[in-house]
Scaffold this motif. Structure first.
Motif, mmCIF file in Angstrom:
data_model
loop_
_atom_site.group_PDB
_atom_site.id
_atom_site.type_symbol
_atom_site.label_atom_id
_atom_site.label_comp_id
_atom_site.label_asym_id
_atom_site.label_seq_id
_atom_site.Cartn_x
_atom_site.Cartn_y
_atom_site.Cartn_z
ATOM 1 N N ASN A 167 0.837 -1.187 0.000
ATOM 2 C CA ASN A 167 0.000 0.000 0.000
ATOM 3 C C ASN A 167 0.882 1.251 0.000
ATOM 4 O OD1 ASN A 167 -2.332 1.489 0.049
ATOM 5 N ND2 ASN A 167 -2.618 1.309 2.264
ATOM 6 N N GLY A 168 0.718 2.082 -1.018
ATOM 7 C CA GLY A 168 1.530 3.284 -1.166
ATOM 8 C C GLY A 168 2.666 3.120 -2.162
ATOM 9 N N LEU A 169 2.881 1.896 -2.636
ATOM 10 C CA LEU A 169 3.947 1.635 -3.607
ATOM 11 C C LEU A 169 3.411 0.933 -4.855
ATOM 12 C CD1 LEU A 169 7.123 0.498 -1.627
ATOM 13 C CD2 LEU A 169 6.846 2.490 -3.081
ATOM 14 N N GLU A 170 2.217 1.254 -5.245
ATOM 15 C CA GLU A 170 1.608 0.592 -6.394
ATOM 16 C C GLU A 170 2.397 0.818 -7.683
ATOM 17 O OE1 GLU A 170 -1.288 1.047 -3.177
ATOM 18 O OE2 GLU A 170 -0.032 2.529 -4.186
ATOM 19 N N ASN A 171 3.103 1.927 -7.788
ATOM 20 C CA ASN A 171 3.992 2.199 -8.920
ATOM 21 C C ASN A 171 5.387 2.501 -8.347
ATOM 22 O OD1 ASN A 171 4.774 2.559 -11.604
ATOM 23 N ND2 ASN A 171 4.443 4.756 -11.470
ATOM 24 N N PRO A 172 6.133 1.454 -7.983
ATOM 25 C CA PRO A 172 7.354 1.617 -7.185
ATOM 26 C C PRO A 172 8.585 2.053 -7.970
ATOM 27 C CG PRO A 172 6.943 -0.690 -7.555
ATOM 28 C CD PRO A 172 5.787 0.049 -8.171
ATOM 29 N N THR A 173 8.573 3.296 -8.409
ATOM 30 C CA THR A 173 9.777 3.887 -8.990
ATOM 31 C C THR A 173 10.773 4.129 -7.865
ATOM 32 O OG1 THR A 173 8.959 6.138 -8.687
ATOM 33 C CG2 THR A 173 8.425 5.050 -10.794
ATOM 34 N N LEU A 174 12.004 4.413 -8.205
ATOM 35 C CA LEU A 174 13.012 4.710 -7.191
ATOM 36 C C LEU A 174 12.577 5.898 -6.332
ATOM 37 C CD1 LEU A 174 15.716 3.334 -6.614
ATOM 38 C CD2 LEU A 174 16.810 5.085 -7.993
ATOM 39 N N GLU A 175 11.984 6.891 -6.983
ATOM 40 C CA GLU A 175 11.515 8.077 -6.256
ATOM 41 C C GLU A 175 10.392 7.718 -5.280
ATOM 42 O OE1 GLU A 175 12.935 9.399 -10.358
ATOM 43 O OE2 GLU A 175 11.773 7.740 -9.550
ATOM 44 N N GLN A 176 9.471 6.872 -5.710
ATOM 45 C CA GLN A 176 8.356 6.477 -4.854
ATOM 46 C C GLN A 176 8.832 5.627 -3.676
ATOM 47 O OE1 GLN A 176 5.174 7.464 -4.845
ATOM 48 N NE2 GLN A 176 5.690 8.862 -6.497
ATOM 49 N N ILE A 177 9.834 4.796 -3.905
ATOM 50 C CA ILE A 177 10.404 4.005 -2.810
ATOM 51 C C ILE A 177 11.014 4.941 -1.772
ATOM 52 C CG2 ILE A 177 12.194 2.330 -2.190
ATOM 53 C CD1 ILE A 177 11.688 1.078 -5.026
ATOM 54 N N GLY A 178 11.742 5.967 -2.216
ATOM 55 C CA GLY A 178 12.306 6.947 -1.288
ATOM 56 C C GLY A 178 11.234 7.669 -0.494
ATOM 57 N N LEU A 179 10.159 8.064 -1.159
ATOM 58 C CA LEU A 179 9.061 8.749 -0.468
ATOM 59 C C LEU A 179 8.351 7.820 0.512
ATOM 60 C CD1 LEU A 179 7.614 10.838 -3.428
ATOM 61 C CD2 LEU A 179 8.792 11.709 -1.395
ATOM 62 N N TYR A 180 8.202 6.557 0.137
ATOM 63 C CA TYR A 180 7.580 5.573 1.028
ATOM 64 C C TYR A 180 8.417 5.429 2.310
ATOM 65 C CZ TYR A 180 6.030 1.123 2.906
ATOM 66 O OH TYR A 180 5.574 0.135 3.748
ATOM 67 N N ILE A 181 9.721 5.245 2.137
ATOM 68 C CA ILE A 181 10.602 5.095 3.299
ATOM 69 C C ILE A 181 10.550 6.354 4.165
ATOM 70 C CG2 ILE A 181 13.018 4.875 4.016
ATOM 71 C CD1 ILE A 181 13.400 3.096 1.467
ATOM 72 N N VAL A 194 18.430 6.196 -1.741
ATOM 73 C CA VAL A 194 18.037 4.885 -2.257
ATOM 74 C C VAL A 194 18.823 4.672 -3.537
ATOM 75 C CG1 VAL A 194 16.139 3.402 -3.019
ATOM 76 C CG2 VAL A 194 15.704 5.188 -1.315
ATOM 77 N N ASP A 195 19.538 3.559 -3.593
ATOM 78 C CA ASP A 195 20.422 3.284 -4.725
ATOM 79 C C ASP A 195 20.183 1.857 -5.194
ATOM 80 O OD1 ASP A 195 22.554 3.615 -6.536
ATOM 81 O OD2 ASP A 195 24.042 2.979 -5.065
ATOM 82 N N ARG A 196 20.224 1.656 -6.494
ATOM 83 C CA ARG A 196 20.206 0.298 -7.038
ATOM 84 C C ARG A 196 21.200 0.244 -8.174
ATOM 85 N NH1 ARG A 196 18.034 -0.311 -11.868
ATOM 86 N NH2 ARG A 196 16.428 1.075 -12.601
ATOM 87 N N LYS A 197 21.906 -0.847 -8.210
ATOM 88 C CA LYS A 197 22.891 -1.028 -9.263
ATOM 89 C C LYS A 197 22.287 -1.888 -10.359
ATOM 90 C CE LYS A 197 27.063 -0.359 -6.632
ATOM 91 N NZ LYS A 197 26.847 0.998 -6.466
ATOM 92 N N SER A 198 22.591 -1.539 -11.569
ATOM 93 C CA SER A 198 22.128 -2.296 -12.717
ATOM 94 C C SER A 198 23.343 -2.928 -13.376
ATOM 95 C CB SER A 198 21.391 -1.379 -13.702
ATOM 96 O OG SER A 198 21.046 -2.092 -14.858
ATOM 97 N N ASN A 257 25.696 -1.703 -16.255
ATOM 98 C CA ASN A 257 26.913 -1.300 -15.565
ATOM 99 C C ASN A 257 26.814 0.145 -15.076
ATOM 100 O OD1 ASN A 257 29.385 -1.716 -14.421
ATOM 101 N ND2 ASN A 257 30.549 -1.228 -16.262
ATOM 102 N N SER A 258 25.697 0.449 -14.438
ATOM 103 C CA SER A 258 25.473 1.807 -13.941
ATOM 104 C C SER A 258 24.744 1.746 -12.607
ATOM 105 C CB SER A 258 24.664 2.614 -14.960
ATOM 106 O OG SER A 258 23.381 2.052 -15.111
ATOM 107 N N SER A 259 24.598 2.891 -11.999
ATOM 108 C CA SER A 259 23.910 3.009 -10.728
ATOM 109 C C SER A 259 22.810 4.048 -10.873
ATOM 110 C CB SER A 259 24.906 3.431 -9.648
ATOM 111 O OG SER A 259 24.268 3.588 -8.419
ATOM 112 N N HIS A 260 21.696 3.818 -10.208
ATOM 113 C CA HIS A 260 20.570 4.757 -10.223
ATOM 114 C C HIS A 260 20.306 5.153 -8.776
ATOM 115 C CE1 HIS A 260 19.894 3.519 -14.348
ATOM 116 N NE2 HIS A 260 20.026 2.262 -13.925
ATOM 117 N N ARG A 261 20.152 6.454 -8.532
ATOM 118 C CA ARG A 261 19.976 6.941 -7.165
ATOM 119 C C ARG A 261 18.807 7.898 -7.066
ATOM 120 N NH1 ARG A 261 25.815 8.361 -4.533
ATOM 121 N NH2 ARG A 261 26.165 6.248 -3.864
ATOM 122 N N CYS A 262 18.208 7.877 -5.883
ATOM 123 C CA CYS A 262 17.194 8.868 -5.516
ATOM 124 C C CYS A 262 17.561 9.362 -4.126
ATOM 125 C CB CYS A 262 15.800 8.245 -5.510
ATOM 126 S SG CYS A 262 14.547 9.356 -4.898
#
Length: 123
Positions: A78-92, A108-112, A116-121
């Motif tokens: 609930n609250g993460l129905e569209n769990p983009t990195l930004e939404q995960i940060g807002l949820y936390i 919030v960081d995830r490596k791909s 071979n890159s990193s995505h951060r919010c």
């Protein structure tokens, strides 16, 4: 001078994105996430108690969030129905505010490995 402490954790989770132009991300897939929570000495606790917050108390609050997210399908939370990195940060952020932490920043960081890159919010 700002007085800040942080704690971090990892979690594994699956999700799919609803509003992406990347067709692969519309399918269910998983990531390893890294989260770092920063809290600030809002009420001069260092002068009063010698610390901002006992690390064991800080860890207990983080464990509540980790339990919400780890090895879960994020779209079902609930609250993460569209769990983009930004939404995960807002949820936390919103969950930790409920737990009465004086938040300064959340990373919030995830490596791909595929890219071979990193995505951060940062919230």
């Amino acid at each position: 001078m700002k007085k800040i402490i942080s704690k971090s954790f990892y979690f594994e989770a699956a999700h799919k994105l609803l509003n992406t132009e990347n067709e692969e991300n519309k399918n269910i897939h998983g990531h390893s996430y890294f989260v770092e929570i920063f809290i600030i000495d809002h009420n001069d606790q260092i002068s009063k108690k010698g610390l901002i917050l006992d690390f064991s108390v800080f860890q207990e609050k983080i464990n509540i969030i980790k339990k919400d997210l780890d090895h879960r399908y994020l779209n079902e939370i609930n609250g993460l129905e569209n769990p983009t990195l930004e939404q995960i940060g807002l949820y936390i952020y919103s969950r930790l505010k409920e737990l009465d932490l004086h938040l300064y920043k959340i990373l919030v960081d995830r490596k791909s490995t595929r890219l071979n890159s990193s995505h951060r919010c940062i919230s």
